[in-house]
Design a protein around this motif. Structure first.
Motif, PDB file in Angstrom:
ATOM      1  N   GLU A  20      18.089 -82.724 -37.433  1.00  0.00           N
ATOM      2  CA  GLU A  20      17.894 -84.152 -36.917  1.00  0.00           C
ATOM      3  C   GLU A  20      19.271 -84.926 -36.424  1.00  0.00           C
ATOM      4  OE1 GLU A  20      14.914 -85.593 -36.450  1.00  0.00           O
ATOM      5  OE2 GLU A  20      14.109 -83.492 -37.349  1.00  0.00           O
ATOM      6  N   SER A  26      17.204 -79.280 -42.156  1.00  0.00           N
ATOM      7  CA  SER A  26      16.318 -80.519 -41.564  1.00  0.00           C
ATOM      8  C   SER A  26      17.291 -81.666 -41.198  1.00  0.00           C
ATOM      9  CB  SER A  26      15.130 -81.022 -42.405  1.00  0.00           C
ATOM     10  OG  SER A  26      14.453 -82.060 -41.743  1.00  0.00           O
ATOM     11  N   ARG A  46      19.930 -90.242 -42.533  1.00  0.00           N
ATOM     12  CA  ARG A  46      19.605 -91.393 -41.538  1.00  0.00           C
ATOM     13  C   ARG A  46      20.345 -92.227 -41.592  1.00  0.00           C
ATOM     14  NH1 ARG A  46      13.274 -92.796 -43.520  1.00  0.00           N
ATOM     15  NH2 ARG A  46      13.988 -94.347 -41.673  1.00  0.00           N
TER      16      ARG A  46
END
Length: 591
Positions: A419, A415, A384
């Protein structure tokens, strides 16, 4: 060879039987079984162990060891009938339950109860299975007879309550319990507590609250009654239920369970100030109850009082670290408790978008049972922050202990790439994992969803059908395939079947409710569509569901309502792709 000594017969049977993993008794269990055989030796049959009997016993055991519980159960049930041995009926019952063959389980339980009428476990199993199958004739009378003969009537009432709880028709269950509880036991608080629970299960909160209050009248100090007054009263009469609970906790300062439930329900109602006042009172009354620090921190997190929550968690961790240093506390759960607190600190840091602090807290978690989870979470946070290579290295450094952890690593890495917009790389990760772990429906499901994102619809359908084949109870798989057909406005008959199955498996799932609503929209049933979409939205704050609901309202002519729904969503998520695509397609401009 004939065994007139039942104990010797039991020893021979124990040499033949090897319990399956799902029903393996402990050493203590075996000792208790032998003791029960010794105590009831006069009640067991005298059986000739013929070659045929021994062969069938061995055949049943062999079948069970190979997972053929259907064959094993039927063989033992036949033998129980022939020999009148309740132990064989009990074993047949256990195998039938493992095999989920309720019809045979009921037959075996009835035979067990018939052969061992004084065995409460046998009778209870028979009654419970009969109730779960909807066979209630004579059930009320049978339950009353058990209560009437029991020395511990409170326990007998609780068992009766558990038995009727197996009945699929909850209103009928309440009626049966009412008939089973004769006037002679209605002066017992436990009778009214049982009726309260049955009424609640039958969707009658007013009756549930009434019975809970009767129980408390009979026992003003009953915490169990107070909990039900709060729980059931919040639906029947919320303000009065809260008032009565306040009065109870004031006069019963040691009623920890009631107080914690009260705090929990206040938090659910977003009445944070009162919840915090209640925790403060509890801490004053029990200053050595350090778990209340954790409880107070949780409430402060829900109230977005992050600084205060962090202070309380740090104090709680300090207490747990002191416990860990204590010689007397070496076998305590202090390490686990401290790690749980650090996970809350991670949650706070993430909500404040302080990802570096969140990672720092994850690094401090040393509970072995949480270490793997913490390191996986760290990799997600690193991604992130834009550090994909670092996230990959963090995952590569982990050493999965089993297939489950290997699956988690693959799914997490995929994942992370998904993302980051690197769908092709995510697909590569899962294709490789699917070859290495071919039985993982989780990997297949996520890979199918990536195929759908890439527009590879044939691959998506093939793999999702494979998921359903491997896991027929996977509600998400039925939902995903059904929604895709509805969204593409094709194969609507099949979409209906798939979504009905998903709804049967998970009737309150908001994602499934959204899919069903979208299906009804495609078939032109706008009222049904609006109903399901609103139900979904009541459980899940989703912009996508808002976009769907707004579109149905718009197309059905309720355009003012649609504008209100969309405008409210756009005020917090104006850049949402689904919302913007919907508005553009319908030619709508929000004011």
């Amino acid at each position: 060879m004939k065994f007139s000594n039942p104990l010797l017969y039991a020893v021979c049977l124990s040499a033949v039987f090897h319990w399956p993993a799902a029903a393996q008794p402990t050493s203590d269990d075996k000792l208790e079984q032998v003791e029960q055989i010794r105590l009831h030796a006069g009640e067991l049959p005298s059986v000739t162990l013929t070659p045929d009997l021994l062969y069938r016993l061995l055949a049943a055991e062999l079948a069970a060891s190979q997972g053929q519980y259907d064959l094993a159960g039927q063989t033992l049930l036949d033998l129980a009938i022939e020999t009148s041995d309740p132990r064989l009926a009990k074993r047949a019952f256990q195998f039938a339950m493992i095999d989920r063959n309720l019809a045979r389980a009921l037959a075996a339980a009835r035979q067990w109860a018939l052969l061992a009428p004084k065995d409460p476990e046998a009778v209870a199993s028979s009654l419970a299975l009969a109730a779960s199958s909807g066979q209630t004739a004579g059930l009320a009378n049978a339950l009353w007879q058990r209560i009437d003969k029991a020395e511990d009537k409170d326990r007998a009432v609780a068992q009766a309550s558990a038995i009727i709880g197996k009945m699929p028709d909850k209103r009928l269950a309440l009626e049966v319990l009412e008939k089973a509880l004769h006037p002679s036991v209605m002066g017992m608080p436990s009778a009214h507590l049982a009726l309260s629970d049955a009424a609640w299960a039958a969707s009658d909160p007013d009756r549930a609250l009434k019975e809970a209050r009767k129980a408390q009248e009979l026992d003003p100090d009953s915490g169990l009654a107070a909990q039900r007054i709060l729980e059931y009263g919040l639906q029947a009469d919320p303000e009065l239920a809260l008032k009565e609970t306040r009065e109870f906790v004031q006069t019963h300062p040691d009623s920890r369970d009631v107080q914690l439930l009260f705090v929990n329900r206040l938090v659910e109602r977003r009445e944070f100030d009162e919840a915090l006042r209640q925790v403060a009172i509890m801490r004053r009354n029990a200053p050595e109850d350090f778990d209340l620090l954790y409880t107070e921190a949780e409430v402060n997190i829900r109230a977005a009082h992050y600084d205060q929550a962090r202070k309380l968690l740090e104090e709680y961790i300090a207490v747990q670290n002191q416990r860990r240093l204590s010689i007397r506390d070496k076998a305590s759960n202090a390490m686990s408790d401290a790690s749980d607190a650090r996970l809350l600190l991670v949650q706070i840091a993430e909500r404040q978008n302080n990802l570096k602090e969140a990672i720092a807290q994850l690094e401090l978690i040393d509970d072995p049972s949480l270490r793997f989870q913490a390191q996986v979470h760290k990799a997600v946070l690193q991604a992130r922050m834009g550090s994909l290579d670092e996230a990959r290295r963090s995952l590569d450094r982990l050493h999965p202990r089993d297939t489950h952890e290997r699956s988690v690593l693959a799914l997490t890495l995929a994942s992370i790439y998904r993302e980051a917009g690197r769908t092709d790389t995510a697909v590569e990760v899962l294709v490789k994992a699917d070859k290495e772990i071919p039985d993982s429906t989780e990997i297949k499901y996520d890979l199918a969803m990536l195929y759908e994102r890439q527009g590879r619809m044939e691959d998506f359908e093939t793999l999702m059908r494979r998921v359903i084949e491997l896991d027929p109870n996977n509600a998400n798989a039925y939902n995903s395939l059904g929604y895709t057909y509805a969204d593409q406005n094709r194969k609507l008959d099949e979409a209906q079947d798939l979504l009905e199955r998903a709804l049967d498996l998970d009737p309150d799932n908001p994602f499934i409710l959204d899919s069903v609503g979208w299906y009804f929209y495609r078939t032109g049933d706008y009222e049904a569509a609006i109903e399901y979409l609103k139900r979904s939205l009541s459980q899940m704050d989703s912009i996508e569901v808002v976009a769907h609901l707004g579109e149905v309202l718009w197309v059905s002519g309720r355009r003012d309502e649609a504008m209100k729904v969309w405008s409210k969503a756009a005020s917090t998520a104006s850049d949402n792709e689904v919302l913007q695509e919907t508005l553009k397609r319908l030619g709508v401009k929000l004011k």
